[in-house]
Motif scaffolding. Structure first.
Motif, PDB file in Angstrom:
ATOM      1  N   LEU A 291       0.859  -1.182   0.000  1.00 25.97           N
ATOM      2  CA  LEU A 291       0.000   0.000   0.000  1.00 25.97           C
ATOM      3  C   LEU A 291       0.900   1.238   0.000  1.00 25.97           C
ATOM      4  CD1 LEU A 291      -2.628   1.602   0.280  1.00 25.97           C
ATOM      5  CD2 LEU A 291      -2.537   1.184   2.754  1.00 25.97           C
ATOM      6  N   TYR A 292       0.886   1.981  -1.093  1.00 23.17           N
ATOM      7  CA  TYR A 292       1.667   3.216  -1.197  1.00 23.17           C
ATOM      8  C   TYR A 292       0.772   4.398  -0.832  1.00 23.17           C
ATOM      9  CZ  TYR A 292       5.576   0.873  -3.420  1.00 23.17           C
ATOM     10  OH  TYR A 292       6.650   0.065  -3.667  1.00 23.17           O
ATOM     11  N   VAL A 293       1.206   5.171   0.156  1.00 25.08           N
ATOM     12  CA  VAL A 293       0.527   6.401   0.522  1.00 25.08           C
ATOM     13  C   VAL A 293       1.468   7.540   0.121  1.00 25.08           C
ATOM     14  CG1 VAL A 293      -0.488   7.760   2.369  1.00 25.08           C
ATOM     15  CG2 VAL A 293      -0.681   5.258   2.403  1.00 25.08           C
ATOM     16  N   VAL A 294       1.088   8.262  -0.916  1.00 27.08           N
ATOM     17  CA  VAL A 294       1.949   9.283  -1.513  1.00 27.08           C
ATOM     18  C   VAL A 294       1.460  10.654  -1.074  1.00 27.08           C
ATOM     19  CG1 VAL A 294       2.864  10.245  -3.658  1.00 27.08           C
ATOM     20  CG2 VAL A 294       2.378   7.784  -3.485  1.00 27.08           C
ATOM     21  N   LEU A 295       2.318  11.370  -0.361  1.00 20.71           N
ATOM     22  CA  LEU A 295       1.985  12.702   0.148  1.00 20.71           C
ATOM     23  C   LEU A 295       2.361  13.725  -0.917  1.00 20.71           C
ATOM     24  CD1 LEU A 295       3.398  12.200   3.757  1.00 20.71           C
ATOM     25  CD2 LEU A 295       1.054  11.792   2.939  1.00 20.71           C
ATOM     26  N   ASP A 296       1.353  14.285  -1.558  1.00 19.96           N
ATOM     27  CA  ASP A 296       1.548  15.137  -2.728  1.00 19.96           C
ATOM     28  C   ASP A 296       1.572  16.607  -2.319  1.00 19.96           C
ATOM     29  OD1 ASP A 296       1.567  16.410  -5.154  1.00 19.96           O
ATOM     30  OD2 ASP A 296      -0.416  15.718  -5.791  1.00 19.96           O
ATOM     31  N   ASN A 297       2.783  17.176  -2.271  1.00 18.52           N
ATOM     32  CA  ASN A 297       2.902  18.618  -2.030  1.00 18.52           C
ATOM     33  C   ASN A 297       3.383  19.347  -3.274  1.00 18.52           C
ATOM     34  OD1 ASN A 297       5.665  18.102  -2.144  1.00 18.52           O
ATOM     35  ND2 ASN A 297       5.967  18.231   0.068  1.00 18.52           N
ATOM     36  N   GLY A 298       3.290  18.678  -4.419  1.00 24.09           N
ATOM     37  CA  GLY A 298       3.594  19.342  -5.681  1.00 24.09           C
ATOM     38  C   GLY A 298       5.013  19.158  -6.174  1.00 24.09           C
ATOM     39  N   GLY A 299       5.813  18.320  -5.520  1.00 25.66           N
ATOM     40  CA  GLY A 299       7.182  18.110  -6.001  1.00 25.66           C
ATOM     41  C   GLY A 299       8.159  17.894  -4.870  1.00 25.66           C
ATOM     42  N   TYR A 300       9.249  18.665  -4.878  1.00 24.13           N
ATOM     43  CA  TYR A 300      10.291  18.544  -3.868  1.00 24.13           C
ATOM     44  C   TYR A 300      10.076  19.598  -2.780  1.00 24.13           C
ATOM     45  CZ  TYR A 300      12.731  15.488  -7.160  1.00 24.13           C
ATOM     46  OH  TYR A 300      13.068  14.457  -7.996  1.00 24.13           O
ATOM     47  N   GLY A 301       9.272  19.231  -1.784  1.00 21.50           N
ATOM     48  CA  GLY A 301       8.885  20.187  -0.761  1.00 21.50           C
ATOM     49  C   GLY A 301      10.042  20.696   0.072  1.00 21.50           C
ATOM     50  N   TRP A 302      10.979  19.809   0.415  1.00 24.71           N
ATOM     51  CA  TRP A 302      12.115  20.227   1.244  1.00 24.71           C
ATOM     52  C   TRP A 302      12.937  21.294   0.516  1.00 24.71           C
ATOM     53  CZ3 TRP A 302      13.458  18.999   6.222  1.00 24.71           C
ATOM     54  CH2 TRP A 302      14.743  19.389   6.648  1.00 24.71           C
ATOM     55  N   LEU A 303      13.191  21.057  -0.774  1.00 21.02           N
ATOM     56  CA  LEU A 303      13.975  22.020  -1.550  1.00 21.02           C
ATOM     57  C   LEU A 303      13.198  23.323  -1.727  1.00 21.02           C
ATOM     58  CD1 LEU A 303      15.509  19.675  -4.269  1.00 21.02           C
ATOM     59  CD2 LEU A 303      16.582  20.528  -2.177  1.00 21.02           C
ATOM     60  N   GLN A 304      11.884  23.229  -1.957  1.00 22.78           N
ATOM     61  CA  GLN A 304      11.084  24.436  -2.123  1.00 22.78           C
ATOM     62  C   GLN A 304      11.096  25.280  -0.853  1.00 22.78           C
ATOM     63  OE1 GLN A 304       9.439  25.471  -5.051  1.00 22.78           O
ATOM     64  NE2 GLN A 304       9.420  27.364  -3.843  1.00 22.78           N
ATOM     65  N   ALA A 305      10.981  24.593   0.311  1.00 23.67           N
ATOM     66  CA  ALA A 305      11.001  25.329   1.580  1.00 23.67           C
ATOM     67  C   ALA A 305      12.347  26.008   1.803  1.00 23.67           C
ATOM     68  CB  ALA A 305      10.679  24.383   2.731  1.00 23.67           C
ATOM     69  N   ASN A 306      13.442  25.353   1.431  1.00 28.58           N
ATOM     70  CA  ASN A 306      14.755  25.980   1.548  1.00 28.58           C
ATOM     71  C   ASN A 306      14.894  27.157   0.577  1.00 28.58           C
ATOM     72  OD1 ASN A 306      16.701  24.903   3.521  1.00 28.58           O
ATOM     73  ND2 ASN A 306      16.259  22.939   2.560  1.00 28.58           N
TER      74      ASN A 306
END
Length: 572
Positions: free
Chosen positions: A472-487
């Motif tokens: 069961l894959y639960v994919v958290l979709d924040n639109g891409g690379y969230g860590w890099l976007q936040a940085n």
């Protein structure tokens, strides 16, 4: 075969037939990989019962093998071709080495007579691979192959486990291989500690008044009889786990307070400020495990690790070079013989802090900033939908990091956990989950991954379908690379001309459908429970499923202000 065991001779038709027979001996369950163009290994495996998992990418093949090896504790066999096929495995080997996974990688190599001639895909593969493995050998003579395979497996599982490499020169493909005697048994030897060191460390432990037991990845497969919990009870010690050690001890135990270092949440951080001794079982005390600890010179550590390369001497204290399980047993026996009793005030203090941790999490507000579904709600819904003996396989991005923070996710006493190592290669967890499921048939396997990590794995959806691994894959979709976007937002604000995220369809639904996999999409909290219940029922019937959940970049784990480079900025 002729004669008795000491004189019997087994003849194999070629080098890869030898590898196929060794896979049978290992009881590997499956061979992972993307074999070379000659297909000799597959030809040799045709008449065997060994499963073969043919991956689309060599890196992912090593990830699958790593997940399998971490769950079983036994060698996992991976086979690839030469040249770029081998270099494609290097990130996987980096992760296997850091995760201490006993992976045996077998690759083809340029024929000896063509070395140095500019042969097709010629590469000094030994030089390329050595920094990433415990041991490597190139085999140019047929009679050397059985010994090389046996040495590889022995090195992989003993000491601190890790990946090993065997290169088979092309001229051996069709050359008969004779093996003297039966294959050697393959098992990790549980080495006992030095008596003098055990006595000295037992005295130091007995003298501690506020001890903490830290359970690392080296304690995996060493606690089937719950000896670590009994040891902690004898000491009245607080129990923490590193991320890689999770699933080893019962997280519903009254002395368990959560994860160490980066993932310690208030008020559990008080335990570390008040502790007077850390007993580190199978931990290399990496940066994430010790993040936020008190000053190194003031907190003694007794560290138990399998070999000297893992010893950390930056703290005062002692180390024991031995098996974790044997050492805990020996310490327990010695302390009980001395009539040791725990410090009652400390034990009660620890239990009280655990209760406060649970209460604080329960009182957290239900809604996060931004749109989408709160990740804590996703984890709670998984807990409701999937049986308690599940194995959670994780990534390490901005949103999926929530699952590292106890008690927002708990393994309880029946659950398991597989996480990326300190290297945290993107996509590892999504791929490794397939190997985990194949290693643990009958147990539920859930992979929680950010959409950026899952996108690196999506090319293996046909492999997932082919294996029948009902993950069961639960994919958290924040639109891409969230860590890099936040940085990026941290340094450039919201007006940057660059972006790591975007609001566009993922395309996963069509890919899942093409592979015969289930797919659900959740954009609001009201739809969460039903989607996960239906998806799990789909998996329980034998087919993998993907549930994509829209989440917000603003939804960060407790104590995390914002990413600040490699690590987040934290607040109490």
């Amino acid at each position: 075969m002729t004669g008795n065991d000491s004189a019997e001779v087994t003849k194999h038709a070629g080098a890869w037939h030898t590898v196929a027979d060794y896979a049978r001996h290992l009881g590997a369950g499956a061979v992972f990989g993307l074999p070379g163009d000659d297909m000799e290994l597959l030809a040799a495996l045709e008449e065997t019962r060994t499963a073969v998992v043919l991956c689309r990418d060599q890196r992912n093949a090593v990830y699958l093998a790593t997940g399998h090896a971490l769950v079983t504790g036994r060698p996992a066999l991976c086979a690839v071709g030469k040249g770029p096929a081998l270099t494609n495995t290097l990130t996987g080997l980096l992760e296997a080495r850091s995760a201490a996974a006993p992976v045996v990688l077998v690759a083809g190599g340029t024929a000896l007579e063509h070395v140095g001639t500019g042969a097709f895909q010629e590469l000094d593969q030994m030089r390329a691979v050595r920094p990433f493995v415990k041991w490597a050998e190139r085999v140019d003579s047929a009679h050397r192959l059985p010994a090389a395979l046996e040495k590889a497996a022995a090195v992989a599982v003993n000491g601190t486990p890790g990946p090993v490499y065997v290169e088979i020169a092309e001229q051996l493909t069709g050359e008969a291989v004779e093996r003297q005697g039966p294959w050697r048994p393959v098992a990790a030897q549980r080495v006992a500690g030095d008596d003098r060191v055990l006595r000295a460390t037992a005295r130091r432990i007995a003298a501690a008044r506020r001890p903490v037991v830290l359970v690392g990845g080296g304690a995996r497969h060493r606690n089937a009889d719950r000896r670590i919990e009994r040891f902690a009870e004898l000491l009245g010690a607080a129990v923490f786990s590193t991320a890689s050690g999770r699933g080893t001890v019962a997280e519903d135990h009254p002395l368990f307070c959560g994860l160490s270092g980066l993932y310690t949440v208030a008020p559990a951080d008080r335990v570390w400020q008040e502790a007077d001794l850390v007993i580190a079982l199978g931990s290399r005390l990496e940066e994430t495990a010790t993040f936020g600890w008190p000053d190194r010179t003031g907190l003694p550590v007794v560290q138990v690790v399998a070999d000297e390369d893992s010893v950390v001497t930056g703290h005062p204290g002692d180390h024991v070079l031995a098996d974790v399980g044997r050492t805990v047993r020996d310490w327990t026996t010695a302390l009980e013989a001395e009539g040791h009793r725990p410090e009652g005030d400390w034990s009660e203090r620890v239990r009280g802090i655990r209760a406060e941790v649970l209460r604080t999490a329960a009182e957290e507000p239900a809604a996060a900033g931004g749109s989408g579904v709160r990740v804590a709600e996703v984890l709670a819904a998984i807990d409701r939908a999937v049986p308690a003996d599940r194995i959670l396989v994780q990534e390490n991005g901005l949103q999926d990091m929530w699952s590292y923070f106890f008690p927002y996710w708990s393994c309880g006493s029946a659950g398991g956990s597989v996480v990326p190592s300190e290297q945290t290669p993107l996509g590892f967890g999504a791929a490794a989950a397939v190997g985990v499921a194949l290693a643990a048939p009958g147990r539920p396997v859930v992979a929680v991954a950010g959409d950026g990590a899952f996108n690196l794995f999506r090319g293996e959806l046909p492999t997932l379908a082919d294996t029948g691994a009902a993950v069961l894959y639960v994919v958290l979709d924040n639109g891409g690379y969230g860590w890099l976007q936040a940085n990026l937002d941290r340094v450039s604000g919201d007006r940057s001309r660059f972006s790591f995220t975007s609001d566009r369809p993922t395309g996963t639904a069509a890919l899942a459908a093409a592979c015969g996999l289930g797919h659900w999409r959740v954009d609001a909290p009201a739809a969460l429970d039903r989607a996960l219940a239906e998806a799990w029922a789909h998996c329980a019937s034998g087919t993998a499923a993907v549930v994509e959940v829209a989440v917000s970049l603003a939804d960060r784990p407790p104590g995390v202000d914002e990413p600040a480079g490699d690590f987040p900025a934290m607040h109490p």
